[in-house]
Design a protein around this motif. Structure first.
Motif, PDB file in Angstrom:
ATOM      1  N   PHE A 215     -33.185 -71.866 -52.136  1.00 53.30           N
ATOM      2  CA  PHE A 215     -34.187 -72.923 -51.961  1.00 53.30           C
ATOM      3  C   PHE A 215     -34.085 -73.454 -50.542  1.00 53.30           C
ATOM      4  CE2 PHE A 215     -30.474 -74.375 -54.342  1.00 53.30           C
ATOM      5  CZ  PHE A 215     -29.902 -75.275 -53.455  1.00 53.30           C
TER       6      PHE A 215
ATOM      7  N   ASP B   1     -35.774 -76.598 -49.606  1.00 53.91           N
ATOM      8  CA  ASP B   1     -35.645 -78.041 -49.784  1.00 53.91           C
ATOM      9  C   ASP B   1     -34.550 -78.338 -50.802  1.00 53.91           C
ATOM     10  OD1 ASP B   1     -37.806 -78.516 -48.040  1.00 53.91           O
ATOM     11  OD2 ASP B   1     -39.233 -78.157 -49.674  1.00 53.91           O
ATOM     12  N   PRO B   2     -33.833 -79.460 -50.639  1.00 50.77           N
ATOM     13  CA  PRO B   2     -32.800 -79.831 -51.617  1.00 50.77           C
ATOM     14  C   PRO B   2     -33.394 -79.975 -53.014  1.00 50.77           C
ATOM     15  CG  PRO B   2     -32.645 -81.192 -49.642  1.00 50.77           C
ATOM     16  CD  PRO B   2     -33.920 -80.433 -49.529  1.00 50.77           C
ATOM     17  N   LEU B   3     -32.614 -79.566 -54.015  1.00 51.41           N
ATOM     18  CA  LEU B   3     -33.079 -79.682 -55.393  1.00 51.41           C
ATOM     19  C   LEU B   3     -32.936 -81.121 -55.869  1.00 51.41           C
ATOM     20  CD1 LEU B   3     -31.660 -76.542 -57.246  1.00 51.41           C
ATOM     21  CD2 LEU B   3     -34.025 -77.023 -56.650  1.00 51.41           C
TER      22      LEU B   3
ATOM     23  N   GLN C 105     -33.506 -81.829 -59.053  1.00 54.00           N
ATOM     24  CA  GLN C 105     -32.940 -81.619 -60.383  1.00 54.00           C
ATOM     25  C   GLN C 105     -32.475 -80.179 -60.532  1.00 54.00           C
ATOM     26  OE1 GLN C 105     -36.552 -82.881 -62.580  1.00 54.00           O
ATOM     27  NE2 GLN C 105     -35.225 -84.346 -63.644  1.00 54.00           N
ATOM     28  N   VAL C 106     -31.317 -79.997 -61.133  1.00 52.06           N
ATOM     29  CA  VAL C 106     -30.844 -78.650 -61.465  1.00 52.06           C
ATOM     30  C   VAL C 106     -31.146 -78.427 -62.937  1.00 52.06           C
ATOM     31  CG1 VAL C 106     -28.875 -77.092 -61.525  1.00 52.06           C
ATOM     32  CG2 VAL C 106     -29.044 -78.804 -59.718  1.00 52.06           C
TER      33      VAL C 106
ATOM     34  N   ASN D 296     -37.004 -74.430 -63.474  1.00 53.80           N
ATOM     35  CA  ASN D 296     -37.434 -73.845 -62.204  1.00 53.80           C
ATOM     36  C   ASN D 296     -36.486 -72.716 -61.801  1.00 53.80           C
ATOM     37  OD1 ASN D 296     -35.232 -74.954 -60.462  1.00 53.80           O
ATOM     38  ND2 ASN D 296     -36.173 -76.921 -60.978  1.00 53.80           N
TER      39      ASN D 296
ATOM     40  N   ALA E 293     -34.810 -71.855 -58.993  1.00 49.90           N
ATOM     41  CA  ALA E 293     -33.537 -72.148 -58.336  1.00 49.90           C
ATOM     42  C   ALA E 293     -32.543 -72.778 -59.305  1.00 49.90           C
ATOM     43  CB  ALA E 293     -33.769 -73.065 -57.133  1.00 49.90           C
ATOM     44  N   GLY E 294     -33.006 -73.730 -60.099  1.00 53.01           N
ATOM     45  CA  GLY E 294     -32.126 -74.384 -61.059  1.00 53.01           C
ATOM     46  C   GLY E 294     -31.570 -73.412 -62.074  1.00 53.01           C
TER      47      GLY E 294
END
Length: 376
Positions: free
Chosen positions: A81, A83-85, A87-88, A92, A94-95
């Protein structure tokens, strides 16, 4: 005869931190065109490495391959990713990958440093495939070095030179210089305030030494200087300098064995790089001879390429406005992000296998390119 340096890490208790430190010391140079820097995405760097999987991108399938092959450390080129997540969560992409990596105790490391700086990056592989000659960097690397100047009695000069060179210094110049000191002084004093009115002076010769210091060894070299130098008070001067390394830098420029008309050159590129498609600017009725290659987002190098009057520039990640800027000035060619990473896994594997010869290092077999094109 060249003596090969033995690998530093030749046992099976190598930590992930050891591998990361090696990569960042081996390729410490960061291109100004990178958006992100190498970093750990998820995982524990204190874990012992069970195996290394080298991938271009992170997907669930790549994580499954790492688990299947017993690799707990994944070296990847593309960040999961940008941009910083916030929410993990598994909803999505990346999470979902982060959760799976944590579940299986996998460590993911983004290593997107440009290997062109080593003189054997993906840009060089592309130039070899299209048979460019007389290759040189588009922008040569400027190494930050230090110049150290000090003075030493003639009898101690050789010992000081040997001691400093053993810890990384490079002798640049060695000259004789005259030094004045009061006759009654047993040793040379650098304090002119010690001279008294009417004191007799005698002149002796010293060796003025100048060394070039690589930045990583600067502190160790200075400490060695202070320990080895025969004077109690050591006088030295340190200045920062830049050195151009003509065989290292961003991208590669070379010449074709023969000039090619634009249409034939484009067909030549597609064939040599096995491309299904490419994007390019309009033809401008000029044969192609001088070609630049940058295996990455080359928009930041475009002004430099245009200033050098290069016939064609092969890269990727270009914006519409950059095609407009180059139109009529150079044949600008975008080969696509996936093609620009040609052979990257193999290059990283060679870099790691040379140092960590008792650890399993594998190239990822999972195809991760998500972009497809309709071909007639």
């Amino acid at each position: 005869m060249t003596v090969k340096e033995a690998p530093k890490y030749n046992d099976t208790s190598v930590t992930i931190s050891d591998v990361v430190n090696y990569l960042e010391q081996k390729v410490p140079l960061q291109s100004q065109h990178h958006v992100t820097t190498p970093h750990i995405v998820v995982g524990d760097v204190t874990h012992i490495v069970t195996g290394i999987l080298i991938a271009l991108d992170i997907t669930e399938a790549v994580l499954d391959e790492a688990v299947e092959k017993g690799c707990n450390f994944i070296v990847v080129n593309q960040p999961i990713f940008i941009d910083p997540l916030a929410q993990v969560i598994p909803e999505n992409y990346a999470g979902k990958c982060v959760i799976k990596a944590i579940k299986h105790q996998l460590t993911i490391y983004v290593f997107n440093t440009n290997l062109d700086h080593l003189g054997r990056g993906v840009s060089h592989r592309i130039t070899n495939l299209i048979e460019l000659q007389e290759m040189r960097p588009i922008i040569p690397h400027k190494a930050v070095l230090y110049r150290l100047t000090t003075f030493v009695p003639l009898h101690a000069a050789n010992h000081l030179v040997q001691s400093l060179c053993q810890v990384g210094a490079v002798l640049a110049t060695q000259n004789l210089t005259s030094v004045a000191a009061p006759v009654h002084h047993a040793a040379y004093s650098a304090h002119l305030s010690d001279f008294t009115a009417g004191s007799d002076l005698e002149f002796s010769q010293e060796s003025q030494l100048s060394f070039i210091l690589p930045t990583p060894y600067k502190e160790q070299i200075i400490q060695t200087l202070l320990q080895v130098h025969p004077y109690e008070k050591v006088t030295y001067y340190l200045e920062q300098v830049e050195a151009i390394e003509d065989n290292m830098g961003s991208g590669v420029v070379g010449t074709l064995p023969i000039e090619l008309p634009e249409k034939y050159f484009l067909k030549y590129i597609k064939t040599k790089l096995n491309l299904s498609h490419l994007q390019h600017t309009n033809y401008f009725d000029r044969p192609i001879k001088n070609v630049a290659v940058y295996a990455g987002s080359g928009g930041g190098l475009l002004k430099e390429v245009l200033s050098k009057k290069i016939d064609a520039f092969i890269t990727t990640g270009l914006q519409y406005e950059q095609f407009l800027e180059a139109n009529g000035k150079t044949l600008l060619i975008d080969i696509g992000y996936h093609a620009s990473r040609l052979g990257l896994k193999k290059l990283i594997l060679a870099l790691l296998s040379k140092e960590f010869n008792n650890i399993v290092v594998l190239r990822c077999k999972t195809i991760t390119n998500p972009i497809h094109h309709i071909n007639d």
